[in-house]
Motif scaffolding. Structure first.
Motif, PDB file in Angstrom:
ATOM      1  N   UNK A   1       0.774  -1.243   0.000  1.00  0.00           N
ATOM      2  CA  UNK A   1       0.000   0.000   0.000  1.00  0.00           C
ATOM      3  C   UNK A   1       0.806   1.296   0.000  1.00  0.00           C
ATOM      4  N   UNK A   2       2.135   1.215  -0.078  1.00  0.00           N
ATOM      5  CA  UNK A   2       2.900   2.464  -0.079  1.00  0.00           C
ATOM      6  C   UNK A   2       2.594   3.308  -1.309  1.00  0.00           C
ATOM      7  N   UNK A   3       2.300   2.682  -2.428  1.00  0.00           N
ATOM      8  CA  UNK A   3       2.045   3.450  -3.655  1.00  0.00           C
ATOM      9  C   UNK A   3       0.759   4.258  -3.561  1.00  0.00           C
ATOM     10  N   UNK A   4      -0.252   3.684  -2.925  1.00  0.00           N
ATOM     11  CA  UNK A   4      -1.495   4.440  -2.724  1.00  0.00           C
ATOM     12  C   UNK A   4      -1.219   5.647  -1.829  1.00  0.00           C
ATOM     13  N   UNK A   5      -0.423   5.437  -0.791  1.00  0.00           N
ATOM     14  CA  UNK A   5      -0.055   6.543   0.085  1.00  0.00           C
ATOM     15  C   UNK A   5       0.698   7.621  -0.695  1.00  0.00           C
TER      16      UNK A   5
ATOM     17  N   UNK B   1      13.172   6.752  -3.358  1.00  0.00           N
ATOM     18  CA  UNK B   1      14.163   6.689  -2.283  1.00  0.00           C
ATOM     19  C   UNK B   1      13.491   6.864  -0.924  1.00  0.00           C
ATOM     20  N   UNK B   2      12.576   7.821  -0.841  1.00  0.00           N
ATOM     21  CA  UNK B   2      11.879   8.084   0.418  1.00  0.00           C
ATOM     22  C   UNK B   2      11.119   6.849   0.899  1.00  0.00           C
ATOM     23  N   UNK B   3      10.320   6.245   0.032  1.00  0.00           N
ATOM     24  CA  UNK B   3       9.515   5.100   0.464  1.00  0.00           C
ATOM     25  C   UNK B   3      10.356   3.854   0.696  1.00  0.00           C
ATOM     26  N   UNK B   4      11.446   3.703  -0.024  1.00  0.00           N
ATOM     27  CA  UNK B   4      12.375   2.605   0.280  1.00  0.00           C
ATOM     28  C   UNK B   4      12.931   2.786   1.688  1.00  0.00           C
ATOM     29  N   UNK B   5      13.256   4.034   2.031  1.00  0.00           N
ATOM     30  CA  UNK B   5      13.762   4.335   3.373  1.00  0.00           C
ATOM     31  C   UNK B   5      12.703   4.089   4.438  1.00  0.00           C
ATOM     32  N   UNK B   6      11.465   4.457   4.146  1.00  0.00           N
ATOM     33  CA  UNK B   6      10.362   4.230   5.091  1.00  0.00           C
ATOM     34  C   UNK B   6      10.223   2.734   5.370  1.00  0.00           C
TER      35      UNK B   6
END
Length: 124
Positions: free
Chosen positions: A76-80, A94-99
Motif C-alpha cells: 500500500x505504499x504506492x497508494x499513500x 528513495x523516500x519510500x524505500x527508506x520508510x
C-alpha cells in the motif's frame, strides 16, 4: 530497481483490494506468493542472525509481525504516495524505500547497524 518496476505498474497495487475481490484465483495465488515470501524472509533473517547482523526475537512471532509490516507497506505504499507525496519520482522511490527499511532497522545488532551505516556513507 524492484521499487521502480513496482512503481511502473502501480495501478495494480493501487487497485489491489478491488482486484483481489474480483477474482478468487488471483487472490489465492497472491496469498500463496505471500506465504512463499514469508518463508524467504525467515531464511534471510536466519542468515542475518547467523552472521551477527540481526538480533533475536524479543517475543515469539515478532519476525512474523515484521514480515506482515513489510507486506502491508509493500502492498500500500504506492497508494499513500499517490495521495501524499509531491516530490519527483526518484526522490519518492528513495523516500519510500527508506520508510520500508526503517521498520527493519530496530532489528539490527550493533554490527548490523554499523554495516548499514557504512552503506549509507557510500550512497552519498
Amino acid at each position: 530497481v524492484a521499487t521502480r518496476i513496482f512503481f511502473k505498474y502501480r495501478f495494480i497495487m493501487i487497485d489491489l483490494v478491488r482486484i483481489m475481490r474480483s477474482d478468487i484465483r488471483i487472490k489465492l495465488h497472491y496469498k500463496a506468493l505471500m506465504e512463499r515470501r514469508k518463508e524467504e524472509f525467515m531464511f534471510i533473517f536466519q542468515k542475518l542472525k547467523n552472521d551477527g547482523l540481526m538480533r533475536e526475537e524479543h517475543y515469539p512471532g515478532e519476525y512474523i509481525m515484521l514480515i506482515t509490516v513489510f507486506n502491508i507497506l509493500g502492498d500500500f505504499w504506492m497508494a499513500h504516495a499517490e495521495i501524499h507525496y509531491t516530490g519527483n519520482e526518484k526522490e519518492m522511490l528513495h523516500y519510500y524505500s527508506s520508510v520500508i527499511f526503517s521498520s527493519f532497522y530496530p532489528f539490527l545488532t550493533p554490527k548490523g547497524v554499523e554495516q548499514v551505516d557504512s552503506l549509507k556513507t557510500v550512497e552519498r
